[in-house]
Design a protein around this motif. Structure first.
Motif, PDB file in Angstrom:
ATOM      1  N   ASP A  58       0.817  -1.220   0.000  1.00 57.14           N
ATOM      2  CA  ASP A  58       0.000   0.000   0.000  1.00 57.14           C
ATOM      3  C   ASP A  58       0.850   1.268   0.000  1.00 57.14           C
ATOM      4  OD1 ASP A  58      -0.935  -0.212   3.559  1.00 57.14           O
ATOM      5  OD2 ASP A  58       1.003  -0.133   2.530  1.00 57.14           O
ATOM      6  N   LYS A  59       2.161   1.120  -0.268  1.00 56.06           N
ATOM      7  CA  LYS A  59       3.050   2.277  -0.312  1.00 56.06           C
ATOM      8  C   LYS A  59       3.910   2.198  -1.571  1.00 56.06           C
ATOM      9  CE  LYS A  59       3.543   2.522   4.761  1.00 56.06           C
ATOM     10  NZ  LYS A  59       2.901   1.238   5.068  1.00 56.06           N
ATOM     11  N   PRO A  60       4.431   3.322  -2.019  1.00 57.37           N
ATOM     12  CA  PRO A  60       5.372   3.284  -3.149  1.00 57.37           C
ATOM     13  C   PRO A  60       6.612   2.468  -2.797  1.00 57.37           C
ATOM     14  CG  PRO A  60       4.609   5.518  -2.740  1.00 57.37           C
ATOM     15  CD  PRO A  60       4.143   4.698  -1.581  1.00 57.37           C
ATOM     16  N   VAL A  61       7.161   1.804  -3.792  1.00 62.12           N
ATOM     17  CA  VAL A  61       8.356   0.975  -3.603  1.00 62.12           C
ATOM     18  C   VAL A  61       9.499   1.579  -4.419  1.00 62.12           C
ATOM     19  CG1 VAL A  61       9.388  -1.310  -3.930  1.00 62.12           C
ATOM     20  CG2 VAL A  61       7.000  -1.117  -3.211  1.00 62.12           C
ATOM     21  N   ASP A  62      10.616   1.828  -3.762  1.00 64.26           N
ATOM     22  CA  ASP A  62      11.816   2.344  -4.424  1.00 64.26           C
ATOM     23  C   ASP A  62      12.794   1.194  -4.633  1.00 64.26           C
ATOM     24  OD1 ASP A  62      11.436   5.238  -2.421  1.00 64.26           O
ATOM     25  OD2 ASP A  62      11.126   5.127  -4.590  1.00 64.26           O
ATOM     26  N   VAL A  63      13.212   1.012  -5.875  1.00 63.31           N
ATOM     27  CA  VAL A  63      14.103  -0.085  -6.244  1.00 63.31           C
ATOM     28  C   VAL A  63      15.439   0.509  -6.682  1.00 63.31           C
ATOM     29  CG1 VAL A  63      14.427  -2.113  -7.705  1.00 63.31           C
ATOM     30  CG2 VAL A  63      12.123  -1.441  -6.987  1.00 63.31           C
ATOM     31  N   TYR A  64      16.520   0.078  -6.052  1.00 59.95           N
ATOM     32  CA  TYR A  64      17.850   0.597  -6.363  1.00 59.95           C
ATOM     33  C   TYR A  64      18.731  -0.549  -6.865  1.00 59.95           C
ATOM     34  CZ  TYR A  64      16.042   4.309  -3.358  1.00 59.95           C
ATOM     35  OH  TYR A  64      15.258   5.281  -2.796  1.00 59.95           O
ATOM     36  N   LYS A  65      19.306  -0.361  -8.029  1.00 60.48           N
ATOM     37  CA  LYS A  65      20.204  -1.354  -8.601  1.00 60.48           C
ATOM     38  C   LYS A  65      21.612  -0.765  -8.595  1.00 60.48           C
ATOM     39  CE  LYS A  65      16.502  -3.302 -11.411  1.00 60.48           C
ATOM     40  NZ  LYS A  65      16.022  -3.692 -12.756  1.00 60.48           N
ATOM     41  N   LEU A  66      22.480  -1.362  -7.785  1.00 65.56           N
ATOM     42  CA  LEU A  66      23.827  -0.832  -7.607  1.00 65.56           C
ATOM     43  C   LEU A  66      24.730  -1.292  -8.752  1.00 65.56           C
ATOM     44  CD1 LEU A  66      24.379  -1.308  -3.759  1.00 65.56           C
ATOM     45  CD2 LEU A  66      23.114   0.469  -4.987  1.00 65.56           C
ATOM     46  N   VAL A  67      25.417  -0.340  -9.354  1.00 70.88           N
ATOM     47  CA  VAL A  67      26.283  -0.619 -10.494  1.00 70.88           C
ATOM     48  C   VAL A  67      27.605   0.105 -10.272  1.00 70.88           C
ATOM     49  CG1 VAL A  67      26.635  -0.251 -12.963  1.00 70.88           C
ATOM     50  CG2 VAL A  67      24.389  -0.944 -12.117  1.00 70.88           C
ATOM     51  N   THR A  68      28.708  -0.611 -10.399  1.00 69.67           N
ATOM     52  CA  THR A  68      30.024  -0.007 -10.242  1.00 69.67           C
ATOM     53  C   THR A  68      30.452   0.633 -11.555  1.00 69.67           C
ATOM     54  OG1 THR A  68      30.561  -1.742  -8.655  1.00 69.67           O
ATOM     55  CG2 THR A  68      32.380  -0.401  -9.463  1.00 69.67           C
TER      56      THR A  68
END
Length: 620
Positions: free
Chosen positions: A559-569
């Motif tokens: 029921d809340k926004p989801v933040d997705v972070y993809k870590l890239v070097t």
């Protein structure tokens, strides 16, 4: 002689191919002589098999005797009811040996065994195409199941799904429910099981990680259904002791299905469900073969990714659900896989879609679940430390100096290098098999720690996915120390089922701030909607697998926004592959995506441009 099969009007189709009824044409044949096999062209004529099989026509070769003709007709009728290779071999022995047809496009000589196998497969396809089943299944996709037997309020698209599943079961065929991750495939399947009153039990095969979830969902949504867990050291080893009662739902894992297939194949099942059915995407695997050996009235495959890497995966799953509908694998590759994957043939893709569409139901979140909150995806660039850069350069130089070789050796060496570089980008300690020290040695670890600290300050819960158990253990220790947490749970394949269930329950109900999850162990089947932050610490390089992991949080119930972070070097192969990933989705989306295998097919120049470190990205 052989049988020719075709569309609803085979006579007209034959005439278009230069084979008019009642007039001779010529067929290329391999004819065995006393000492050799000679290639000749024999006169043939088209003969309708109106009494036995109206949809099939026979090519009578030369002046075959009536005894041979009768033998062939008997053989063809018998083969319709079998796919057993041994029975086909026995039938082949009584087939007329006068000649074998030659496939024009490959010059392959069809032996009696291969001809019979192809004939059986084609009959299944013709029967499916000419029956009213596809039309009825298409119609059911637009219908709503008004009454269901589950203790739940279904969304409209879920009631459409239940209506389609009902029709699949009524037609005694199989189907693939391929809804986007998080749209409630399990609930829709349970709705079908709850309303059936069979004289046989049902079977659910799923990954070990979701056995507990299936049991909980069945108890929650269909409390009257008896549930039997075929799992653990105390499970039954004899069918008499198994407790597979009519109407019960037996839950087991893929591992135990394979191990206990002799037991499970003794039982006739009403509905067999494969959850996360991409587990059988390799049609030659023992797991896929075991799944196909399960006798069932109805076969259902649940998967959010019916195609991850190659179209052969779709063939494998569909052949479980509806054996023979796509023909044998070799013919499928020639008709569909090669034209679509190698030449992007849109007409071949459309033909495949038309065959598959009635038996596959796929809805995307963007289309049907408009009440789901937003999902914001971001690529987070991280910098290398000096230590990481030195290790990275040394690994690349050593591999390039040694060369990659050819064939399987090349494939193995490239994959080994890719693993080394990914581990270096994660943390030098992972690559060097160390446990300490951890701070200030990895730009990625530093950035992840900062992001998770911010989420902790906001009171948000976070999931951190990694594909490496060693890295997960390092993360758990480091984050607990740096963020002043008593412990950070790590869900991986080595966690016992009971501990895994408790871990998930605490995260969902007790507000565990951070949980680390092995991408393989926790990327499918889990409901972790308490999380509003998802961090992919390292990349799987397969968009479908990463999407599955993300959707542990972004699914029904969130029921809340989801933040997705993809870590890239930055400056490494991670950054360059991130730019390529989107291009690898196209094959899967053409019909309803790819791991590291495609990288191993690059030549040396392409590989070098992918892996060599950019010199302006090292942290000061």
């Amino acid at each position: 002689m052989m049988v020719w099969w075709g569309p609803a009007d085979p006579a007209e189709a034959a005439r278009r191919r230069g084979l008019p009824e009642g007039r001779p044409s010529r067929l290329k044949m391999a004819v065995p002589d006393a000492d050799q096999m000679t290639i000749t062209r024999h006169p043939v004529r088209l003969v309708p098999l109106s009494q036995a099989l109206p949809a099939l026509w026979e090519l009578a070769v030369g002046n075959q005797s009536s005894d041979s003709l009768r033998a062939w007709r008997v053989a063809t009728r018998i083969t319709l009811s079998t796919r057993d290779p041994e029975q086909l071999r026995q039938l082949a022995e009584v087939m007329p040996p006068a000649a074998h047809p030659i496939v024009t496009d490959t010059d392959e000589v069809w032996t009696p065994e291969s001809l019979l196998a192809a004939f059986v497969s084609a009959v299944h396809q013709v029967s499916a195409a000419s029956s009213p089943t596809p039309r009825r299944l298409r119609e059911s996709k637009n219908q709503l199941a008004r009454n269901t037997a589950v203790v739940a309020t279904l969304r409209p698209y879920q009631r459409h799904g239940v209506a389609w599943l009902r029709r699949v079961a009524e037609q005694h065929c199989g189907g693939i429910l391929a809804d986007d991750m998080g749209l409630g495939k399990t609930l829709q399947a349970i709705a079908l099981l709850a309303e059936r009153r069979p004289a046989l039990p049902h079977l659910v095969v799923c990954p070990t990680s979701v056995l507990g979830n299936w049991a909980r969902e069945l108890h929650r949504f269909a409390p009257d259904l008896p549930v039997v867990r075929h799992h653990g050291p105390d499970r039954a080893i004899r069918i008499e002791d198994a407790g597979f009662t009519p109407g019960s739902v037996v839950i087991t894992s893929y591992t135990l299905m394979l191990r206990d297939i002799d037991l499970l194949a003794q039982q006739d099942w009403d509905v067999v469900i494969l959850d996360e059915a991409q587990q059988i995407k390799n049609h030659t695997s023992q797991t896929a073969r075991a799944a196909r050996a399960l006798p069932a009235q109805v076969r259902l495959a649940l998967t959010g990714t019916p195609v991850e890497n190659r179209l052969s995966e779709l063939w494998s799953i569909m052949d479980f659900a509806n054996p023979g509908i796509l023909g044998n694998h070799r013919r499928f590759s020639k008709r569909f896989s090669e034209p679509i994957e190698m030449r992007r043939d849109t007409r071949a893709a459309e033909r495949l879609r038309n065959i598959v569409e009635p038996f596959l139901l796929r809805r995307m979140k963007s289309e049907v679940a408009t009440d789901l909150p937003a999902k914001q995806e971001s690529i987070v660039a991280c910098t290398l430390t000096t230590e990481q850069a030195q290790l990275y350069r040394a690994a690349v130089k050593q591999a390039m100096d040694a060369g990659f070789g050819a064939g399987f050796e090349r494939h193995g060496r490239i994959l080994k290098l890719l693993t080394q570089l990914k581990q270096i980008c994660n943390h030098p300690a992972q690559f060097l098999k160390q446990t300490q020290p951890l701070p200030q040695r990895s730009g990625k670890l530093t950035r992840a720690t900062e992001m998770l600290a911010e989420a902790l300050d906001e009171g948000s819960q976070s999931l951190v996915f990694t594909q490496y158990r060693a890295m997960g253990e390092l993360l758990a220790e480091h984050l607990a120390s740096e963020l002043d947490l008593p412990r950070v749970p790590f869900l991986h394949g080595g966690v016992r089922q009971a501990d895994r269930d408790r871990m998930v329950e605490r995260f969902q109900t007790e507000g565990t701030p951070i949980m680390i999850v092995s991408l393989k162990a926790g990327g499918t089947g889990l409901n972790l909607t308490a999380a509003t932050n998802v961090v992919h610490y390292d990349r799987w390089w397969n968009p479908a697998v990463e999407d599955q992991a993300t959707d542990r949080a972004h699914r029904i119930g969130q029921d809340k926004p989801v933040d997705v972070y993809k870590l890239v070097t930055g400056g490494t192969l991670e950054e360059r592959i991130a730019d390529l990933l989107e291009r690898k989705r196209s094959i899967a989306e053409a019909i309803t995506g790819t791991g590291e295998e495609w990288i191993s097919r690059m030549d040396d120049a392409q590989l070098r441009s992918l892996i060599v470190l950019s010199e302006d990205v090292v942290a000061e």
